[in-house]
Design an enzyme around this catalytic site. Structure first.
Site, PDB file in Angstrom:
ATOM      1  N   HIS A  80       0.821  -1.205   0.000  1.00  0.00           N
ATOM      2  CA  HIS A  80       0.000   0.000   0.000  1.00  0.00           C
ATOM      3  C   HIS A  80       0.856   1.257   0.000  1.00  0.00           C
ATOM      4  O   HIS A  80       0.495   2.261  -0.615  1.00  0.00           O
ATOM      5  CB  HIS A  80      -0.927  -0.003   1.218  1.00  0.00           C
ATOM      6  CG  HIS A  80      -1.954   1.074   1.203  1.00  0.00           C
ATOM      7  ND1 HIS A  80      -3.088   1.013   0.419  1.00  0.00           N
ATOM      8  CD2 HIS A  80      -2.032   2.249   1.873  1.00  0.00           C
ATOM      9  CE1 HIS A  80      -3.812   2.098   0.614  1.00  0.00           C
ATOM     10  NE2 HIS A  80      -3.196   2.865   1.484  1.00  0.00           N
ATOM     11  N   HIS A 131     -10.054   2.736  -1.037  1.00  0.00           N
ATOM     12  CA  HIS A 131     -10.289   2.393   0.363  1.00  0.00           C
ATOM     13  C   HIS A 131     -11.095   1.101   0.386  1.00  0.00           C
ATOM     14  O   HIS A 131     -12.170   1.019   0.985  1.00  0.00           O
ATOM     15  CB  HIS A 131     -11.019   3.531   1.085  1.00  0.00           C
ATOM     16  CG  HIS A 131     -10.315   3.959   2.337  1.00  0.00           C
ATOM     17  ND1 HIS A 131     -10.960   4.290   3.501  1.00  0.00           N
ATOM     18  CD2 HIS A 131      -8.994   4.106   2.603  1.00  0.00           C
ATOM     19  CE1 HIS A 131     -10.079   4.629   4.423  1.00  0.00           C
ATOM     20  NE2 HIS A 131      -8.876   4.529   3.896  1.00  0.00           N
TER      21      HIS A 131
END
Length: 794
Positions: free
Chosen positions: A47, A93
């Site tokens: 990430h 998200h």
């Protein structure tokens, strides 16, 4: 050096491998303490550092004459001319939204907004790209309701309009929905705020909300597959406050105008760890952070908790010495926490103190710059499953006739189905159907600059109104258009072609409103890259994106990579999502007067098709196909075939011609052919306008389902005033002369005042449906599956 923790257990918790630990020890010349290991865990996650994808991203074009800021900053920035610039970016998200859909989606919006105003731009618009499992499953309904509510809550409260997006459904997303948020911001100053720290001894100021234990380890959590045990990771989902963010926006923009802020970084993934290390590494300096000065929400927080918390609405600034007090007073007036928490160091380290003791000290570039790369072997041939799908041919489908299809007895539709029924079935497919239930929950008119609202045109359009209040709305002639696109079924079947199609469709949608495509931000949503198939999908999709972006001269200014989007089922099997490289693209509208929508405008207007013409021979044009189509999946239950070839040269020709024709006033409406092909596109134009149409298909020996529902071919449906018929034909002829050999127009029919859609061929009726039936099917598809009141859905 001995450590006071279980190394193996700690590595599992942080998502690190034994070889990562060995590398950390080598770089530190010692074993890391538990706090430092946590810092490496989040910063070396996919990430944060793109350890699996970084080599692939290097192939993207990133420069151009309008590019002011490219990849590496909080957001990309393009020059719009006339003293205006646009900051824009997309982020995901996904994992948080799978567990806590409301907060996961809401904080996704908050995070992308911070990326925009951290650059010094005022947010002017939001878009989103969403993926869910079938709505027949109550869990998917609940996820969708929560996600949409979260997006609406945050965007509406913070005062930024949500002007567009896309929503699609597939069983591969049932355990792992996708929530991608894109934001745009307007700048009217040459002062772009960057994130690299400079000025040894300059104070570091913390601004915004307090730090709590919410969002702990969110970056590592976002870099792992979802399992039933993931429910225990709910603390990894952040909690947002849009009203506080509104104050943060205003306070930050005020502070930036003062010229006293020399660097700014929002605290998103990995919180204080990421903001400190990135600011230090980009500036080639270090940062010292005193945790005793950080505003805390809870008592007894440990260094690990402070550094890995992802509490929302927080920023870190480097400011000019002597100006810290006036800046903090400004922030406090806006109801924000503000504190001097450290300083810039000449030594290139992130040094963390608590109670006067050094609790962590790590080289900044080891966390944020010189991070590891995991290299994978790219298989030379497609996976066997995909090769088998590429062998599919249209002649394997049931026989078709003027009345429809003769299906086999095992079909859930029965033995026969008419063209009318097929079109209605496609309009009832939630991926194709109206998304009114979604976008009516968003405030798309706040700020009063939205020109094209959701559902009106192929791309959102926002007025470029001066931020300083100069000039009325009527005096503003220019606008910015934005869109998000991804044909995930095509990407699943052929990642390279599918990714090229995503860029082409995004540019085509911008062209349909008359906007000149400028630049791209991408969100690569993929399953694990650690399998041969997963890495093949990722690598080929990146290849396709790169190739298409270069052709369209739309550089990539940044984006997001979200891997490990897959679910471990109860039987232990892995369910990966369809690879979904979402393309966010922005374009410039030079004159808002010319903006086109999907709806027909007047009865009698002529309907033309731009792009690959409808087949008049049996020979199959590889640029238009039923392979990978919505028709094939919805009617025949097949996700198979190799998607159409992407003719990028033709795309550029058609789109340039369309934009010029819109500017010259010939084209009154424009809508691209996408899911469902020609018949669905015509129906959507009729529904939007509440006007009918008569389409006459050319005589052909080709399959009728191919003529009606095939996809691909750079195709756009336009309407032209009948009074301009002669002049329009001259324009078409001139275009063919300019580009010899490219036949890319075809007359199809006329807009009618009748309340029906009529499609014929050689006088034979194929489709004849009243508009109210089309509209009811189109508008009620999603609410009906959600068990909602249908009376208000049309």
């Amino acid at each position: 050096m001995r450590v006071d923790y279980d190394v193996a257990a700690a590595l599992r918790h942080e998502g690190l491998k034994p070889h990562d630990y060995d590398e950390i020890c080598r770089r530190l010349q010692r074993a890391p303490n538990r706090v430092e290991l946590g810092m490496f865990g989040v910063m070396w996650s996919e990430h944060c550092c793109y350890r699996n994808s970084r080599p692939l991203l290097s192939s993207f074009p990133t420069s151009g004459h309008r590019i002011l800021v490219g990849p590496g900053e909080n957001a990309g920035v393009v020059d719009l001319g006339d003293g205006q610039s646009l900051a824009f970016k997309i982020e995901s998200h996904n994992h948080p939204s799978a567990l806590e859909p409301f907060q996961g989606a809401a904080t996704g919006v908050g995070g992308i907004l911070r990326d925009i105003f951290t650059m010094g731009a005022r947010p002017i618009a939001l878009l989103n790209a969403l993926r869910f499992g079938p709505l027949e499953d109550e869990r998917n309904v609940g996820l969708m309701e929560g996600v949409v509510e979260g997006i609406a809550h945050y965007g509406n409260c913070v005062g930024v309009p949500t002007v567009g997006g896309e929503v699609a459904f597939d069983s591969s997303y049932s355990g792992n929905p996708l929530v991608n948020a894109m934001a745009l911001g307007l700048m009217e100053t040459d002062e772009i705020v960057c994130s690299g720290a400079h000025g040894v001894g300059y104070p570091v100021i913390y601004v915004g909300s307090t730090t709590g234990r919410d969002g702990m380890g969110g970056a590592s959590f976002a870099s792992a597959e979802l399992t039933k045990a993931s429910l225990d990771d709910r603390p990894a989902v952040q909690v947002g406050d849009p009203f506080l963010e509104k104050g943060l926006i205003e306070a930050c923009l005020e502070a930036f105008k003062s010229g006293d802020v020399v660097a700014a970084q929002d605290m998103g993934a990995a919180g204080l760890t990421c903001s400190c290390s990135e600011m230090a590494a980009k500036g080639g300096l270090g940062i010292e952070l005193d945790l005793d000065r950080v505003p805390a929400r809870e008592l007894g927080m440990t260094p690990y908790e402070f550094l890995l918390s992802e509490s929302q609405e927080r920023m870190l600034f480097v400011v000019k010495p002597g100006q810290e007090q006036s800046l903090m007073e400004r922030f406090i007036r806006w109801g924000l926490q503000a504190a001097i928490v450290g300083c810039v160091l000449e030594e290139k380290v992130v040094r963390v103190l608590q109670k006067g003791e050094v609790v962590a000290e790590v080289p900044a570039n080891a966390l944020a710059d010189d991070t590891p790369i995991d290299r994978h072997e790219l298989v030379s041939d497609p996976p066997l499953e995909i090769q088998a799908k590429w062998d599919w041919q249209e002649n394997l489908l049931p026989v078709v006739g003027l009345k429809g299809i003769n299906l086999n007895s095992q079909s859930h539709f029965g033995s026969n189905i008419s063209w009318d029924e097929i079109l209605l079935k496609l309009l009832d497919d939630p991926t194709i159907a109206s998304k009114r239930w979604v976008y009516r929950q968003y405030d798309h008119q706040v700020q009063a600059n939205t020109v094209s609202a959701p559902g009106v045109s192929d791309a959102a359009v926002v007025r470029l109104r001066p931020q300083q209040g100069k000039g009325s709305v009527d005096e503003v002639k220019r606008g910015v258009a934005a869109v998000v696109d991804c044909p995930n079924r095509w990407v699943f079947l052929d990642p390279e072609r599918g990714a090229m199609a995503a860029v082409a469709e995004a540019a085509r949608n911008l062209s349909c409103v008359g906007a000149e495509p400028l630049a791209v931000t991408d969100n690569l949503n993929f399953p694990s890259p650690e399998t041969p198939t997963g890495y093949w999908q990722l690598a080929l999709a990146c290849r396709g994106l790169s190739k298409a972006c270069k052709t369209f001269s739309t550089p990539v200014t940044g984006g997001n990579v979200s891997l490990y989007n897959e679910t471990r089922l109860a039987d232990g099997k892995i369910q990966p999502i369809h690879p979904t490289p979402v393309v966010g693209m922005v374009g410039l509208v030079h004159n808002l007067v010319n903006v086109c929508g999907q709806a027909w405008l007047e009865p009698g207007d002529l309907i033309w098709l731009l792009g690959v013409p409808i087949d008049t021979t049996v020979a199959v044009d590889p640029r238009v196909s039923l392979a990978g189509s919505s028709y094939l999946e919805c009617i025949h239950g097949l996700v198979t075939g190799r998607p159409p070839e992407i003719d990028l040269k033709l795309e550029c020709l058609v789109q340039s011609f369309l934009r010029n024709s819109i500017t010259e006033g010939f084209v009154r409406s424009a809508h691209d052919l996408s899911d469902g092909g020609l018949a669905v596109a015509v129906a959507e134009c009729c529904i939007a306008a509440n006007l009918g149409a008569h389409i006459e298909l050319p005589s052909s020996d080709a399959r009728l389902d191919r003529l009606l529902f095939a996809e691909g071919g750079s195709r756009i449906l336009v309407s032209v005033p009948s009074t301009q018929a002669v002049a329009w034909q001259k324009v078409l002829n001139q275009a063919k002369t300019t580009a010899p050999g490219s036949v890319f127009d075809q007359y199809l029919g006329v807009v009618t005042a009748d309340d029906e859609l009529l499609i014929t061929q050689a006088g034979n009726r194929l489709v004849q449906l009243p508009l109210n039936q089309l509209r009811e099917c189109f508008e009620q598809a999603i609410p009906r599956r959600m068990g909602l009141d249908l009376s208000s859905s049309v």
